[in-house]
Design a protein around this motif. Structure first.
Motif, PDB file in Angstrom:
ATOM      1  N   PRO A 179       5.340  42.615  -8.497  1.00  0.00           N
ATOM      2  CA  PRO A 179       3.883  43.134  -8.127  1.00  0.00           C
ATOM      3  C   PRO A 179       2.901  42.133  -9.024  1.00  0.00           C
ATOM      4  O   PRO A 179       3.171  42.361 -10.263  1.00  0.00           O
ATOM      5  N   LEU A 180       2.212  41.617  -8.371  1.00  0.00           N
ATOM      6  CA  LEU A 180       1.005  40.757  -8.994  1.00  0.00           C
ATOM      7  C   LEU A 180      -0.149  41.749  -9.321  1.00  0.00           C
ATOM      8  O   LEU A 180      -1.031  41.859  -8.179  1.00  0.00           O
ATOM      9  N   VAL A 181      -0.160  42.230 -10.516  1.00  0.00           N
ATOM     10  CA  VAL A 181      -1.457  43.134 -10.789  1.00  0.00           C
ATOM     11  C   VAL A 181      -2.827  42.447 -10.850  1.00  0.00           C
ATOM     12  O   VAL A 181      -2.888  41.414 -11.042  1.00  0.00           O
ATOM     13  N   ALA A 182      -3.750  43.124 -10.424  1.00  0.00           N
ATOM     14  CA  ALA A 182      -5.107  42.588 -10.509  1.00  0.00           C
ATOM     15  C   ALA A 182      -5.402  41.703 -11.917  1.00  0.00           C
ATOM     16  O   ALA A 182      -6.146  40.640 -11.880  1.00  0.00           O
ATOM     17  N   ALA A 183      -5.120  42.417 -13.052  1.00  0.00           N
ATOM     18  CA  ALA A 183      -5.590  41.565 -14.134  1.00  0.00           C
ATOM     19  C   ALA A 183      -4.763  40.182 -14.239  1.00  0.00           C
ATOM     20  O   ALA A 183      -5.340  39.176 -14.753  1.00  0.00           O
ATOM     21  N   SER A 188       9.737  45.301 -25.525  1.00  0.00           N
ATOM     22  CA  SER A 188       8.622  46.267 -25.418  1.00  0.00           C
ATOM     23  C   SER A 188       8.254  46.593 -24.141  1.00  0.00           C
ATOM     24  O   SER A 188       7.768  47.653 -23.758  1.00  0.00           O
ATOM     25  N   CYS A 189       8.192  45.709 -23.205  1.00  0.00           N
ATOM     26  CA  CYS A 189       8.230  45.824 -21.709  1.00  0.00           C
ATOM     27  C   CYS A 189       9.023  47.036 -21.158  1.00  0.00           C
ATOM     28  O   CYS A 189       8.521  47.875 -20.670  1.00  0.00           O
ATOM     29  N   ALA A 190      10.014  46.869 -21.722  1.00  0.00           N
ATOM     30  CA  ALA A 190      11.136  47.915 -20.997  1.00  0.00           C
ATOM     31  C   ALA A 190      11.014  49.377 -21.843  1.00  0.00           C
ATOM     32  O   ALA A 190      10.970  50.306 -21.183  1.00  0.00           O
ATOM     33  N   LEU A 221      13.656  43.671 -15.132  1.00  0.00           N
ATOM     34  CA  LEU A 221      13.988  42.604 -16.147  1.00  0.00           C
ATOM     35  C   LEU A 221      14.772  41.521 -15.756  1.00  0.00           C
ATOM     36  O   LEU A 221      14.997  40.405 -16.380  1.00  0.00           O
ATOM     37  N   GLY A 222      15.538  41.724 -14.610  1.00  0.00           N
ATOM     38  CA  GLY A 222      16.594  40.698 -13.996  1.00  0.00           C
ATOM     39  C   GLY A 222      17.878  40.934 -14.837  1.00  0.00           C
ATOM     40  O   GLY A 222      18.707  39.667 -14.804  1.00  0.00           O
ATOM     41  N   TYR A 278       5.388  41.858 -17.901  1.00  0.00           N
ATOM     42  CA  TYR A 278       6.487  41.376 -16.958  1.00  0.00           C
ATOM     43  C   TYR A 278       7.900  41.453 -17.483  1.00  0.00           C
ATOM     44  O   TYR A 278       9.115  41.307 -16.818  1.00  0.00           O
ATOM     45  N   GLY A 279       8.136  41.165 -18.753  1.00  0.00           N
ATOM     46  CA  GLY A 279       9.341  41.000 -19.161  1.00  0.00           C
ATOM     47  C   GLY A 279       9.924  39.930 -19.143  1.00  0.00           C
ATOM     48  O   GLY A 279      11.589  39.664 -18.984  1.00  0.00           O
TER      49      GLY A 279
END
Length: 203
Positions: free
Chosen positions: A78-82, A151-153, A170-171, A23-24
């Protein structure tokens, strides 16, 4: 990245690493994440509260804020399943810890997600202390915790996500910040999708 995910699985720093890498989230956002920020029905996670350490007259204190670094940092993702599964597992563990430790369990931070076994909120400095130890223990390349945000970006950009969308994810307060930091990244490397990223976490 998969080696790092495997290394932190079940470790107290697991949540901090995954939230930063996928999610960064900034360190203050990770520690400040509350249960009311998670909407399990609509599958969203809202970044709206931070916890930071600061020095006042030579003394280190914890500051809680019902606001983020800047207006743009207040964002819903978004809240992904994992991650939903991970959070539900954490909630269940906290309930078990509270029952197990009874009067020894701290009830001051029940609204926070990132707690230790006795219910104390994890401090921002703890993440910075533990992360390099975990890397060393598993013979992983030494990086800064903040590099997980980069890494997220990188993964988002390689997956075809636009700079403007990465700014929102990233906000960052303005587009130039995002562009200046990530314009050099190689976009030729392709990964399947952001949802495939969540699958590779193998939570």
């Amino acid at each position: 990245m998969n080696r790092l995910f495997d290394a932190v699985k079940g470790d107290p720093i697991e949540l901090a690493v995954l939230l930063a890498a996928f999610y960064g989230l900034r360190r203050s956002e990770v520690v400040g994440l509350k249960w009311d920020a998670i909407d399990f029905k609509n599958k969203t996670i809202t970044i709206q509260h931070t916890v930071i350490e600061t020095s006042v007259e030579g003394k280190l204190i914890i500051v809680e804020k019902d606001r983020t670094k800047n207006k743009s940092s207040h964002r819903s993702l978004p809240l992904v399943a994992a991650f939903e599964e991970l959070l539900l597992r954490i909630k269940k563990q906290q309930e078990q810890d509270r029952y197990l430790y009874k009067d020894s369990y701290c009830t001051d931070y029940l609204d926070y997600i990132y707690l230790d076994k006795l219910g104390h909120r994890i401090k921002p400095g703890y993440i910075m202390q533990l992360f390099p130890i975990v890397l060393s223990r598993h013979n992983l390349r030494r990086i800064r915790y903040h590099d997980l945000r980069h890494s997220c970006a990188s993964l988002l950009l390689a997956n075809g996500v636009s700079m403007k969308e990465i700014q929102a994810w990233l906000g960052h307060s303005d587009f130039s910040t995002t562009a200046n930091i990530y314009a050099h990244l190689d976009v030729s490397t392709k990964i399947t999708s952001a949802h495939a990223m969540s699958e590779c976490l193998q939570l």
